[in-house]
Design an enzyme around this catalytic site. Sequence first.
Site, PDB file in Angstrom:
ATOM      1  N   ASP A 144     -84.347  24.377 -52.827  1.00  0.00           N
ATOM      2  CA  ASP A 144     -84.820  25.354 -51.681  1.00  0.00           C
ATOM      3  C   ASP A 144     -83.882  26.364 -51.329  1.00  0.00           C
ATOM      4  O   ASP A 144     -84.029  27.573 -51.029  1.00  0.00           O
ATOM      5  CB  ASP A 144     -85.153  24.365 -50.400  1.00  0.00           C
ATOM      6  N   PHE A 191     -83.445  28.973 -53.820  1.00  0.00           N
ATOM      7  CA  PHE A 191     -84.533  29.891 -53.617  1.00  0.00           C
ATOM      8  C   PHE A 191     -84.241  31.021 -52.538  1.00  0.00           C
ATOM      9  O   PHE A 191     -84.421  32.329 -52.361  1.00  0.00           O
ATOM     10  CB  PHE A 191     -85.948  29.164 -53.458  1.00  0.00           C
ATOM     11  N   GLU A 212    -116.650  20.940 -56.615  1.00  0.00           N
ATOM     12  CA  GLU A 212    -115.125  21.427 -56.032  1.00  0.00           C
ATOM     13  C   GLU A 212    -114.741  20.623 -55.165  1.00  0.00           C
ATOM     14  O   GLU A 212    -115.367  19.718 -54.377  1.00  0.00           O
ATOM     15  CB  GLU A 212    -115.217  22.815 -55.625  1.00  0.00           C
ATOM     16  N   LYS A 265    -113.300  19.586 -51.239  1.00  0.00           N
ATOM     17  CA  LYS A 265    -113.437  20.378 -49.921  1.00  0.00           C
ATOM     18  C   LYS A 265    -112.161  20.469 -49.294  1.00  0.00           C
ATOM     19  O   LYS A 265    -111.565  19.245 -49.106  1.00  0.00           O
ATOM     20  CB  LYS A 265    -114.512  19.772 -49.160  1.00  0.00           C
ATOM     21  N   ASP A 276    -109.445  20.665 -46.536  1.00  0.00           N
ATOM     22  CA  ASP A 276    -109.381  20.693 -45.064  1.00  0.00           C
ATOM     23  C   ASP A 276    -108.515  21.594 -44.449  1.00  0.00           C
ATOM     24  O   ASP A 276    -107.537  21.284 -44.056  1.00  0.00           O
ATOM     25  CB  ASP A 276    -109.066  19.051 -44.494  1.00  0.00           C
ATOM     26  N   TYR A 321    -113.748  31.797 -53.835  1.00  0.00           N
ATOM     27  CA  TYR A 321    -114.717  32.708 -53.970  1.00  0.00           C
ATOM     28  C   TYR A 321    -114.253  34.418 -54.351  1.00  0.00           C
ATOM     29  O   TYR A 321    -113.087  34.594 -53.826  1.00  0.00           O
ATOM     30  CB  TYR A 321    -115.238  32.911 -52.606  1.00  0.00           C
ATOM     31  N   LYS A 359    -119.299  14.791 -47.476  1.00  0.00           N
ATOM     32  CA  LYS A 359    -118.105  14.698 -46.828  1.00  0.00           C
ATOM     33  C   LYS A 359    -117.694  13.137 -46.910  1.00  0.00           C
ATOM     34  O   LYS A 359    -118.993  12.203 -46.796  1.00  0.00           O
ATOM     35  CB  LYS A 359    -118.201  14.990 -45.311  1.00  0.00           C
ATOM     36  N   CYS A 402     -87.127  -4.133 -21.106  1.00  0.00           N
ATOM     37  CA  CYS A 402     -86.852  -3.559 -22.563  1.00  0.00           C
ATOM     38  C   CYS A 402     -86.565  -4.453 -23.514  1.00  0.00           C
ATOM     39  O   CYS A 402     -85.653  -5.533 -23.391  1.00  0.00           O
ATOM     40  CB  CYS A 402     -85.751  -2.440 -22.121  1.00  0.00           C
ATOM     41  N   CYS A 407     -82.872  -3.950 -24.575  1.00  0.00           N
ATOM     42  CA  CYS A 407     -81.687  -4.114 -23.847  1.00  0.00           C
ATOM     43  C   CYS A 407     -81.935  -4.943 -22.372  1.00  0.00           C
ATOM     44  O   CYS A 407     -81.200  -5.111 -21.704  1.00  0.00           O
ATOM     45  CB  CYS A 407     -80.890  -2.917 -23.489  1.00  0.00           C
ATOM     46  N   CYS A 439     -87.752   2.550 -20.514  1.00  0.00           N
ATOM     47  CA  CYS A 439     -86.498   1.850 -20.366  1.00  0.00           C
ATOM     48  C   CYS A 439     -85.571   3.023 -19.554  1.00  0.00           C
ATOM     49  O   CYS A 439     -85.020   3.854 -20.070  1.00  0.00           O
ATOM     50  CB  CYS A 439     -85.958   1.284 -21.628  1.00  0.00           C
ATOM     51  N   CYS A 456     -78.825   1.514 -23.704  1.00  0.00           N
ATOM     52  CA  CYS A 456     -79.854   0.947 -24.422  1.00  0.00           C
ATOM     53  C   CYS A 456     -79.723   1.177 -26.152  1.00  0.00           C
ATOM     54  O   CYS A 456     -79.659   2.077 -26.449  1.00  0.00           O
ATOM     55  CB  CYS A 456     -80.952   1.489 -23.943  1.00  0.00           C
TER      56      CYS A 456
HETATM   57  S1  IVH Z   1    -117.460  27.545 -50.031  1.00  0.00           S
HETATM   58  C1  IVH Z   1    -121.010  29.840 -48.244  1.00  0.00           C
HETATM   59  N1  IVH Z   1    -115.674  26.047 -51.060  1.00  0.00           N
HETATM   60  O1  IVH Z   1    -115.712  24.142 -45.698  1.00  0.00           O
HETATM   61  C2  IVH Z   1    -119.846  28.981 -48.915  1.00  0.00           C
HETATM   62  N2  IVH Z   1    -115.883  26.041 -48.700  1.00  0.00           N
HETATM   63  O2  IVH Z   1    -118.091  23.483 -43.831  1.00  0.00           O
HETATM   64  C3  IVH Z   1    -118.653  29.134 -48.168  1.00  0.00           C
HETATM   65  N3  IVH Z   1    -114.253  24.581 -47.543  1.00  0.00           N
HETATM   66  O3  IVH Z   1    -116.083  27.375 -44.167  1.00  0.00           O
HETATM   67  C4  IVH Z   1    -117.803  28.177 -48.253  1.00  0.00           C
HETATM   68  N4  IVH Z   1    -113.295  23.689 -49.356  1.00  0.00           N
HETATM   69  O4  IVH Z   1    -114.043  26.669 -44.593  1.00  0.00           O
HETATM   70  C5  IVH Z   1    -116.298  26.373 -49.797  1.00  0.00           C
HETATM   71  N5  IVH Z   1    -114.268  24.435 -52.228  1.00  0.00           N
HETATM   72  C6  IVH Z   1    -114.814  24.968 -51.167  1.00  0.00           C
HETATM   73  C7  IVH Z   1    -114.226  24.610 -49.572  1.00  0.00           C
HETATM   74  C8  IVH Z   1    -114.964  25.189 -48.784  1.00  0.00           C
HETATM   75  C9  IVH Z   1    -113.277  23.955 -47.790  1.00  0.00           C
HETATM   76  C10 IVH Z   1    -114.567  24.802 -46.036  1.00  0.00           C
HETATM   77  C11 IVH Z   1    -114.798  26.338 -45.695  1.00  0.00           C
HETATM   78  C12 IVH Z   1    -116.094  26.377 -45.057  1.00  0.00           C
HETATM   79  C13 IVH Z   1    -116.373  24.756 -44.576  1.00  0.00           C
HETATM   80  C14 IVH Z   1    -117.797  24.782 -44.770  1.00  0.00           C
END
Ligand code: IVH
Length: 662
Positions: A31, A34, A114, A116, A118, A222, A308, A402, A405, A420, A426
């Site tokens: 780091d 960099f 794919e 998902k 978070d 996308y 999910k 505590c 102590c 405490c 302590c």
């Molecule tokens: S596609 C119309 N791909 O999940 C499709 N969304 O619950 C648009 N998200 O709003 C989303 N991973 O914030 C897509 N591989 C993934 C994703 C993903 C996380 C989120 C995204 C979306 C929400 C929907």
Amino acid sequence: MYAAEKIAELRTEIERHNHLYYIEAKPELSDYEFDKLIEQLVALERQFPELVTPDSPSQRVGGAITKEFVSVVHREPMLSLSNTYSLGEVEEFYNRVKKLLALEGVSEQGMVAELKFDGVAISLLYREGLLVRGATRGDGIQGDDITVNIRTIPTVPLKIPDVGEIEVRGEVFMRKEDFEQLNESRPEEERFANPRNATAGTLKLQDSAEVARRRMSFVAYYLKGIGDESTEHFSRLKLLEKLGFYTGNHYKLCHERQEIDEFIAEWSEKRWKLPYETDGVVLKLNDVTLRERLGATAKSPRWAIAYKYPAQQARTVLNAVVFQVGRLGSITPVAELEPVLLAGSTVSRSTLHNFDEIERLGVMIHDRVIIEKSGEVIPKVMSVVLDERPSDATSVVIPSHCPACETPLEKPEGEVSYYCPNEEECPAQIRGRLLHFASRNAMDIKSLGKALVDQLVALKLVKDVGDLYFLQEPQLEKLERMGRKSAQNLLRALEESRAKSYERLLYALGIRHVGRATARELSQAYPSIETLMLATEEQLSTVPDIGSVVARSILDYFAKPSAQHLLEKLQEAGLNLCASESTVQQINRNFEGLTVLFTGVLDHYTRQQAAELVVERGGRAVESVSKKTGLVVAGHDAGSKFDKALKLGVRVVSEDEFEEML
Ligand code: IVH
């Protein structure tokens, strides 16, 4: 070498290391190394402002302050996904799509599976290979233009090959490690519950430099604009990678439903090993033209679904409840559990937060309990299996003294925690203060770990952080698991830590409510401990982000004789009790309180640099013009904001006039 060449070389080098670090996870530089490259680039660009471009990696360090984000309309609504926790519903979805496609005369259908992520969805626009806009999803139709903040994200390419105008959508998220580091640097009561909340909160910050420090990441899923001739989502993901985006790499084109089930099963465990949080699997119809035929409901498309994973739960036995004493004296009950595997790791402890929580759960020692890990990093005790309460179950007894102590505990009015009050003696509080002082965001003294701190405190070699600097080699050599070499290493590390900045030291002192960001503000407003100690509550309350609670906490801290004594020791040890020349900005504050808006192209500065100049001088740089705007600086080709400023009667100056004002 000419400056232009050197700058170009540095930029390429920096982006290469960015890619190695964030996308390939194969860093070649530390780091520190960099940061040095970035510093070199920033210094050169400062010398040759005419060479600054918006795609320079120097633009990722942030600086501009945004008062209010401008709203923007998405070119196509940003839909969200319908969610399910049921594999049965995934099957129904699959069959439904199949049936709809059969009606269209299509028999073969590929689905891309794919992960998902978070995080928080955003949209990026690129024109002629340059990032021109980054926006939040908002209500799906309109979002906020947060380009200044998005530029700071290392995995958002600022420049891509020129492929005309394209839109890329994806998720901003925080890696677990970056999230933990951020939380570590914040006062306990301001910590984020999970990386997603931290990401959402960070994207909305007005100070882009703070956004940059928090290190977020971006994954693209996308693409619209090019590759439209290719009708496959799968090949668009590949194209995104070619353009320099991070896609996560863990997607799969499935032709059979069984492959989808396998993908979901495979990642239900493997996901715990990823450096970021994922909460499910997204399934998308691969053929993009067919998607259009399936259409969408008001909120979500019919061609995709999110499965999910259920929150991870496990059942175990509560063996005991122990009471931890924090560095500020608060007592936290901690559950000691029969070790159990949960979310990819073995859990044997979990926090019970406070005594009210024990009461709410009605938990007794030896109970069977359900623990859960959802977005949070630390597992929680969710409930008690009352039907199976063993006959030897015993109540949890709130300690009166505590555990470290023996001092009688106190419960301040209106608070749920016990404390405490024996701040100075302590041993648990002393240990906590030492560990905080040595932590990564504070003085970063790696060789001062927990085992060593325990010994130093137990043997009374150290009573406060100041004593660390007066330790002698012979004293250290006698400690357990400490040879001559480790003793010398520690002394060297302590020696090096003396040079750490005043800002870090302010944070390292561990004043209640003073996290890293507050320490930074304080170090700028009061460039020495001496001046800070003299500040009144009213004066402190004028510092950004400091309210009366924080101000009072600072006053309380300095009012204690122990603090005065500690500062004397630190002074004697040669630590930085005031800001160094370079951080005290010897700049006049002639923009104090003024809001400034830049419009059009400036000849000598990027927008960001110009904004920095204003901020350094006490002003604020804003992105939209209103009656309250104090000044508009108009460059070439100034457009609608310029017109609006004239209409509103806001003072408008040229770049030359602005320079004179500086
Ligand atoms: S596609 C119309 N791909 O999940 C499709 N969304 O619950 C648009 N998200 O709003 C989303 N991973 O914030 C897509 N591989 C993934 C994703 C993903 C996380 C989120 C995204 C979306 C929400 C929907």
